[in-house]
Design an enzyme around this catalytic site. Structure first.
Site, PDB file in Angstrom:
ATOM      1  N   GLU A  68      14.458 -14.436   0.004  1.00  0.00           N
ATOM      2  CA  GLU A  68      14.830 -15.580   0.793  1.00  0.00           C
ATOM      3  C   GLU A  68      13.893 -16.831   0.204  1.00  0.00           C
ATOM      4  O   GLU A  68      14.393 -18.023   0.651  1.00  0.00           O
ATOM      5  CB  GLU A  68      14.785 -15.407   2.214  1.00  0.00           C
ATOM      6  CG  GLU A  68      15.717 -14.114   2.524  1.00  0.00           C
ATOM      7  CD  GLU A  68      15.439 -13.719   3.980  1.00  0.00           C
ATOM      8  OE1 GLU A  68      14.229 -14.130   4.600  1.00  0.00           O
ATOM      9  OE2 GLU A  68      16.118 -12.778   4.293  1.00  0.00           O
ATOM     10  N   ASP A 119       0.971  -1.199   0.016  1.00  0.00           N
ATOM     11  CA  ASP A 119       0.031   0.224  -0.020  1.00  0.00           C
ATOM     12  C   ASP A 119       0.888   1.181   0.050  1.00  0.00           C
ATOM     13  O   ASP A 119       1.743   1.405   0.832  1.00  0.00           O
ATOM     14  CB  ASP A 119      -0.787   0.277   1.298  1.00  0.00           C
ATOM     15  CG  ASP A 119      -1.943   0.984   1.207  1.00  0.00           C
ATOM     16  OD1 ASP A 119      -2.812   1.011   0.262  1.00  0.00           O
ATOM     17  OD2 ASP A 119      -1.859   1.906   2.078  1.00  0.00           O
TER      18      ASP A 119
HETATM   19  C1  NOJ Z   1      -4.482   3.219  -0.703  1.00  0.00           C
HETATM   20  C2  NOJ Z   1      -5.494   2.177  -0.592  1.00  0.00           C
HETATM   21  O1  NOJ Z   1      -5.725   1.762  -1.837  1.00  0.00           O
HETATM   22  C3  NOJ Z   1      -6.767   2.955  -0.138  1.00  0.00           C
HETATM   23  O2  NOJ Z   1      -7.957   2.092   0.175  1.00  0.00           O
HETATM   24  C4  NOJ Z   1      -6.492   3.435   1.275  1.00  0.00           C
HETATM   25  O3  NOJ Z   1      -7.484   4.353   1.741  1.00  0.00           O
HETATM   26  C5  NOJ Z   1      -5.159   4.284   1.419  1.00  0.00           C
HETATM   27  N1  NOJ Z   1      -4.252   3.605   0.412  1.00  0.00           N
HETATM   28  C6  NOJ Z   1      -4.427   4.433   2.647  1.00  0.00           C
HETATM   29  O4  NOJ Z   1      -4.124   3.249   3.215  1.00  0.00           O
END
Ligand code: NOJ
Length: 572
Positions: A279, A223
């Site tokens: 790894e 993310d």
């Molecule tokens: C990107 C994610 O796809 C989204 O759903 C989220 O709200 C934000 N990052 C924050 O984690």
């Protein structure tokens, strides 16, 4: 090879050498939003046993991996992207034993499992943060980005350290009285930013990653990974003064984000992270480029076995010229060791059939025809496709009135009049309709979000066995792609770039395909090029309008393409 119909190839096992360590490049990933695939305990929310139950559907569809959006314990303020413990499973979804069972079942069917790692921030309920916010000393004191105020305002209140803004609205800094300091958050106040410059944070995260790898996980989606590092001195971001360059509504979109993301330290971090993942052989990763600069911004952070979502394809409108341009940018950008991703929908954006039908370019297109044509763009273009659950039946957004919005950032953006881009993400997160019956085969209870309005007729059972369905299209194209190296690893070159038809050629080791999509809702004449072989015609391998079409097409010669028709042809 015969024309591909709804028949699909048998799944490979994970150990099968056909899609060996480079499956990340050859294969196709299916994204599951865990709350919405299948509920097994009647609470209206999907769960891990539900996903396990539906793995056969994924195997029969013909994908190679399943990516689970966050499954960790979470207060749910960003519906799972506010993680309270990265090493556990949220009881809403089941237990760690359920997770192990899911991985074992998936591997038995030749499917890999990819987890979503949220490592830029945690929930404010994470133990690391509850400890960290207590005082300026102690084990966790520097695990988050803490700073002294830059002064006081006219009313004597502490002033934030700099001008950074939250993507979800408001300042990126929140005051913590116990420490008399601000902490930083790119997203919600309840999503404090981790300090990746702390060796202890790095160690803890790498240990957590190894823990999931030990459980058999085959890869990770990262993310907002380009936001992990901020400039060490936290300088102000320069304002964008020209309103024509504002890239959204709200203060975040009126700044050049020079210092709160895309910092050079990310390169070293990526090497360290990949070394841990490497790894174990054959593990892939994909980083989400947050608020990025498209392909150019993504390229420096693409590596073998590590892809980046640059979102070029999800942002391309329904236009032949726009698709041609997108593909050109990707094909010319991702060369050598780099490889593109192909995405049409995810949990943050309106689903493709809804989004593209409402586009500026053409309106009111037939949903099924559009879904099938888009499937050809996704599955016959160069790159690793990521499908979003429901896409395989042409699912559109659920209608959710503003007063019923569940997604807290969307509610916040509504209150703050920042109604884009975080507008009602619930719409694309509706439950999967498996049947037309009560609860749509998803739940025996009350679903946490409404189904798409046509789910009584648009569902998996209703499409299964119908060779003209969207589902049959996905199965056919995935089988063809799996069987044809030119379609998964082949080079790509444009053949026609609009205004009505976009056509492209894929080629690998003597295997050639010609793909063409009529973007209009009219019949359109298209001139097929020669096949390159004396007297050889084009053989239809897939036709979105007539899936059992077998007659050869002239090469060269003109063909009448029907509204929204998509063709995949091979020299006879
Ligand atoms: C990107 C994610 O796809 C989204 O759903 C989220 O709200 C934000 N990052 C924050 O984690």
């Amino acid at each position: 090879m015969s024309a591909v119909t709804a028949a699909h190839a048998p799944a490979l096992t994970v150990a099968d050498p056909t899609f060996g360590d480079d499956w990340w490049q050859r294969g196709v990933v299916y994204q599951v939003y865990p709350r919405s695939l299948q509920d097994t305990d009647g609470d209206g929310v999907g769960d891990l046993p539900g996903i396990t139950r539906r793995l056969e559907h994924l195997r029969d569809l013909g994908v190679d991996a399943v990516w689970l959006s966050p499954i960790y314990p979470s207060p749910g303020l960003d519906v799972g992207y506010d993680v309270a413990d990265h090493s556990a499973v949220d009881p809403t979804y089941g237990t760690m034993a359920d997770f192990d069972a899911l991985v074992a079942a998936a591997h038995g069917m030749g499917l890999r499992v990819i987890l979503d790692l949220v490592m830029n921030h945690t929930s404010d309920q994470h133990r690391w943060f509850t400890e960290s916010r207590r005082s300026r000393t102690g084990e966790y004191a520097d695990w988050y980005i803490w700073r002294d105020p830059s002064g006081v305002d006219r009313r004597g209140r502490p002033r934030p350290p700099n001008d950074w803004q939250s993507f979800f609205g408001g300042p990126a800094w929140t005051w913590e009285p116990a420490r008399e300091q601000f902490y930083m958050h790119t997203f919600l106040v309840q999503q404090p930013e981790l300090n990746w410059r702390s060796p202890a944070v790095r160690d803890a995260q790498m240990t957590m990653i190894r823990g999931w790898l030990d459980r058999g996980v085959d890869g990770f989606r990262l993310d907002v990974f380009n936001a992990f590092f901020k400039h060490a001195d936290l300088p102000d971001n320069p304002p964008i003064r020209d309103p024509r360059r504002w890239h959204g509504r709200g203060a975040y979109f009126r700044q050049e984000h020079l210092y709160d993301k895309d910092q050079p330290e990310l390169h070293d971090w990526l090497r360290e992270f990949r070394a841990v993942v490497d790894e174990r052989p054959g593990r892939m990763t994909v980083g989400e480029q947050f608020s990025g600069t498209g392909v150019t911004g993504a390229l420096p952070f693409v590596e073998p076995r590590h892809l980046v979502f640059d979102f070029r394809t999800i942002e391309t409108p329904w236009s032949a010229a726009a698709w041609a341009e997108s593909q050109r940018v990707q094909d010319q950008g991702y060369v050598g060791d780099t490889w593109p991703t192909l995405v049409l929908s995810n949990h943050d954006r309106s689903r493709q059939v809804t989004r593209l039908r409402e586009g500026r370019h053409v309106r009111g297109l037939d949903q099924d025809a559009l879904a099938k044509a888009a499937a050809v763009l996704l599955l016959a273009s160069r790159g690793t496709p990521f499908l979003y659950y429901g896409e395989e039946i042409g699912l559109g957004d659920s209608a959710i009135p503003r007063r019923d919005i569940v997604d807290p950032p969307a509610r916040q953006s509504l209150l703050q009049r920042l109604w884009a881009p975080w507008w009602n993400r619930d719409q694309c997160r509706g439950p999967m309709p498996w049947t037309g019956g009560t609860g749509r085969g998803f739940t025996t209870g009350r679903p946490w979000l409404p189904f798409a309005s046509d789910s009584g007729t648009r569902n998996v059972a209703g499409q299964d066995g119908d060779p003209r369905s969207v589902l049959a299209t996905y199965r056919a194209l995935l089988a063809l792609r799996r069987a044809s190296p030119a379609l998964h690893v082949g080079a790509s070159a444009p053949v026609a770039e609009g205004p009505d038809v976009y056509a492209w050629r894929r080629e690998h080791d003597g295997e050639v395909f010609l793909c063409a999509v009529n973007f209009t809702d009219r019949e359109t004449a298209f001139t097929l090029p020669g096949t390159g072989g004396e007297g050889r015609a084009w053989q239809v391998r897939y036709d979105s309008v007539d899936p059992v079409r077998t007659e050869p097409l002239p090469a060269p010669g003109s063909v009448a393409m029907r509204p929204l028709e998509a063709l995949v042809l091979e020299p006879r």
